[in-house]
Write a protein that holds these residues in place. Structure first.
Motif, mmCIF file in Angstrom:
data_model
loop_
_atom_site.group_PDB
_atom_site.id
_atom_site.type_symbol
_atom_site.label_atom_id
_atom_site.label_comp_id
_atom_site.label_asym_id
_atom_site.label_seq_id
_atom_site.Cartn_x
_atom_site.Cartn_y
_atom_site.Cartn_z
ATOM 1 N N MET A 133 6.376 22.243 -22.603
ATOM 2 C CA MET A 133 7.324 21.824 -23.635
ATOM 3 C C MET A 133 8.617 22.622 -23.561
ATOM 4 S SD MET A 133 6.944 21.992 -27.794
ATOM 5 C CE MET A 133 7.262 23.766 -27.848
ATOM 6 N N LEU A 140 2.264 25.611 -23.604
ATOM 7 C CA LEU A 140 3.583 25.526 -24.241
ATOM 8 C C LEU A 140 4.733 25.611 -23.246
ATOM 9 C CD1 LEU A 140 3.113 27.667 -27.477
ATOM 10 C CD2 LEU A 140 3.785 25.257 -27.384
ATOM 11 N N VAL A 187 5.988 15.534 -28.382
ATOM 12 C CA VAL A 187 4.971 16.453 -27.887
ATOM 13 C C VAL A 187 3.734 16.319 -28.761
ATOM 14 C CG1 VAL A 187 5.890 18.328 -29.314
ATOM 15 C CG2 VAL A 187 4.509 18.880 -27.313
ATOM 16 N N ILE A 222 2.942 24.890 -32.385
ATOM 17 C CA ILE A 222 3.999 24.116 -31.725
ATOM 18 C C ILE A 222 5.308 24.244 -32.497
ATOM 19 C CG2 ILE A 222 4.708 21.827 -30.938
ATOM 20 C CD1 ILE A 222 1.738 21.080 -30.791
ATOM 21 N N LEU A 240 -0.371 19.549 -24.780
ATOM 22 C CA LEU A 240 -0.179 20.956 -24.437
ATOM 23 C C LEU A 240 -1.499 21.615 -24.043
ATOM 24 C CD1 LEU A 240 2.480 22.062 -27.059
ATOM 25 C CD2 LEU A 240 2.803 21.250 -24.715
#
Length: 542
Positions: A347, A344, A316, A379, A321
């Motif tokens: 993910m 987010l 990621v 993250i 994102l």
């Protein structure tokens, strides 16, 4: 670069098993498999990613860097990757061999003609096409209905002008009929080679390829046309995996290159199983986002080959994102924590999906040089909330050293038992399997089928193919079949426009939305940025 026999020795391969293609590339002879057949397998790790974005996520880069880092920590590791296609290399993406200090080399050779595997696959595919037309021209003893021939041609290039063509025009040139081209990476011959256990299995799978139907509706195969032996002859070297190296000499097996948006997206079973006999850990990758490549890795490749994956790594980036949070490409370099938070969900859904397959999961946060630390922390914190280990990865800039923390986290994950299981069983109907993927992985509400797709699925089941897995063909940019639905959309319906049988590969291809099996070049293709210098070096490919 080290001479390839030195790289082979590092992997425990004697020179007698090498077929050299110059100083830095080699094919591995089947004698190696026989010699190592009683060795225990290493641990199998899949590297996958969030949905791809124009900024690039670095999935192949991370795979290479992670393998380098594991070796630097003293864990004998081999990477197993796909071969690049000329189409993307000269189209939108450019080269596909990693970057910075996490590359496989010789990069130009690997990205271009390499050891000729993709050309051999194209030739085998087109031999079958030629033999079909020739059979019809010379009396058509099998009563093949020219209007129900499903086998097209193949070429390893993006060329939208070849999607739909008419063949046989002109006197003495056969029966005029509609046809078209696939890109080689979408060819069933590519899938067959990548899912075969050995050369004998390759021939049996080639025989099962369905090329069309008779006037009575019966399937006609490559075996019926006696084409499989000729195709196997063209593939006799291509079926052998290729050995190359990373910048620090880590052994890498590169073999096969099916796309994950229109094919099954994984390197070859032969290459993977060879790597598992050579390394204590094997790091491999599957194309595009986890809902495509990873799903097919678990549900098609591992199921067919009897592989037991031990962990999955999701790559990621902050840019990915933010893009999924609505930020335009030109503004991805600007700090925007609110947009990142909005993205987010993409993910989170991928991480949740990977856990459904029963393997330990961790996240690799691929760092770009200008990434704000605050965004990277967001993250990492989001992963911690899910109970998913996550580490920053800086392998582009630092090579093995930049992947050390990620490698240590992976080794900890590999201490956990894997409870791998496919998402769905093989006994439900083909529509039930498609529905499970759409609702449980994509987040959709259901599936809309064209009349032709529904009829074809029923026909496949009537012919005894209902027990096959399905290979979803859709846009890689969204969980849905609409590229513009970014993030983690819900409640959408996926439209199935067409389905086709890949009996040799052992799956049913399900085309959704406006999926193209022959891509086109972008307005400014990568080929325009490349130059061949007087000394033979290539600029702009990597």
């Amino acid at each position: 670069m080290k001479p390839i026999y030195e790289v082979a020795a590092r992997a425990g391969i004697d020179e007698e098993h090498l077929e050299l293609y110059g100083k830095y590339k080699a094919k591995l002879n089947p004698s190696l498999t026989e010699e190592h057949k009683d060795r225990p397998d290493g641990k199998l790790v899949l590297v996958t990613a969030v949905n791809p974005t124009p900024a690039g996520e670095g999935k192949t880069l991370t795979t290479i860097g992670l393998a380098q880092a594991l070796n630097a920590l003293g864990t004998k590791t081999v990477a197993a990757l796909r071969e690049p296609s000329l189409g993307p290399c000269f189209g939108m993406k450019g080269g596909a061999t990693g970057g910075g200090r996490a590359q496989i080399v010789p990069a130009e050779d690997i990205n271009l003609h390499f050891t000729g595997d993709l050309h051999a696959i194209s030739s085998a595919h087109n031999l079958l096409a030629a033999m079909i037309d020739n059979h019809v021209y010379h009396g058509n003893a099998l009563r093949l209905d020219p209007k129900r021939i499903v086998w097209k041609r193949a070429v390893d290039m993006n060329d939208r002008g070849l999607r739909s063509i008419v063949t046989g025009l002109g006197a003495g040139n056969g029966l005029p009929q509609e046809s078209g081209f696939l890109i080689t990476s979408a060819s069933e011959v590519m899938a067959v080679l990548c899912l075969s256990e050995n050369a004998a299995d390759l021939k049996e799978r080639l025989k099962r390829i369905v090329v069309g139907y008779t006037t009575e509706g019966e399937a006609v195969t490559a075996g019926d046309l006696h084409a499989a032996e000729g195709m196997a002859i063209l593939l006799k070297d291509a079926v052998k995996p290729n050995l190359v190296q990373t910048l620090d000499g880590t052994p890498v097996i590169v073999h096969g290159g099916p796309f994950a948006n229109i094919a099954h997206g994984c390197s070859s079973v032969i290459g993977t199983k060879t790597a598992l006999k050579l390394g204590d850990v094997v790091v491999t990758e599957a194309g595009f986002g986890a809902e495509l490549g990873a799903e097919k890795f678990f549900d098609i490749k591992c199921r067919q080959a009897g592989l037991q994956p031990d962990a999955a790594v999701l790559v990621v980036t902050a840019k990915a994102l933010k893009y999924n949070g609505g930020v335009p490409v030109k503004e991805l370099g600007e700090e925007n924590p609110e947009a990142l938070k909005a993205g987010l969900g993409n993910m989170r859904r991928h991480l949740r999906n990977l856990r459904r397959f029963g393997v330990p999961v961790l996240a690799a946060v691929n760092r770009f040089a200008a990434d704000p630390e605050s965004e990277l922390r967001l993250i990492l914190d989001a992963c911690a909330e899910l109970g998913v280990p996550a580490e920053l990865s800086d392998v582009w800039a630092e090579g093995a050293a930049g992947g050390e923390a990620l490698a240590r986290a992976l080794l900890r994950a590999l201490e956990q038992p894997s409870a791998y299981k496919p998402l769905y069983g093989l006994t439900p109907s083909l529509k039930d399997k498609i529905g499970t993927i759409v609702t449980e992985l994509y987040g959709g509400s259901g599936v809309d089928y064209s009349p032709a797709a529904s009829k074809a699925l029923a026909d496949f089941e009537r012919r005894g193919f209902g027990g096959l897995p399905v290979c979803m063909a859709k846009t890689p940019y969204s969980f849905s079949d609409q590229a513009s639905l970014l993030g983690a959309p819900e409640g959408f319906a996926v439209s199935v426009s067409r389905v086709s049988l890949s009996a040799g590969a052992g799956f049913v291809v399900v085309e959704t939305g406006n999926t193209m099996t022959m891509p086109g070049l972008p307005k400014a293709p990568a080929a325009q940025r490349m130059t061949l210098e007087e000394d033979g070096t290539i600029e702009g490919l990597l």
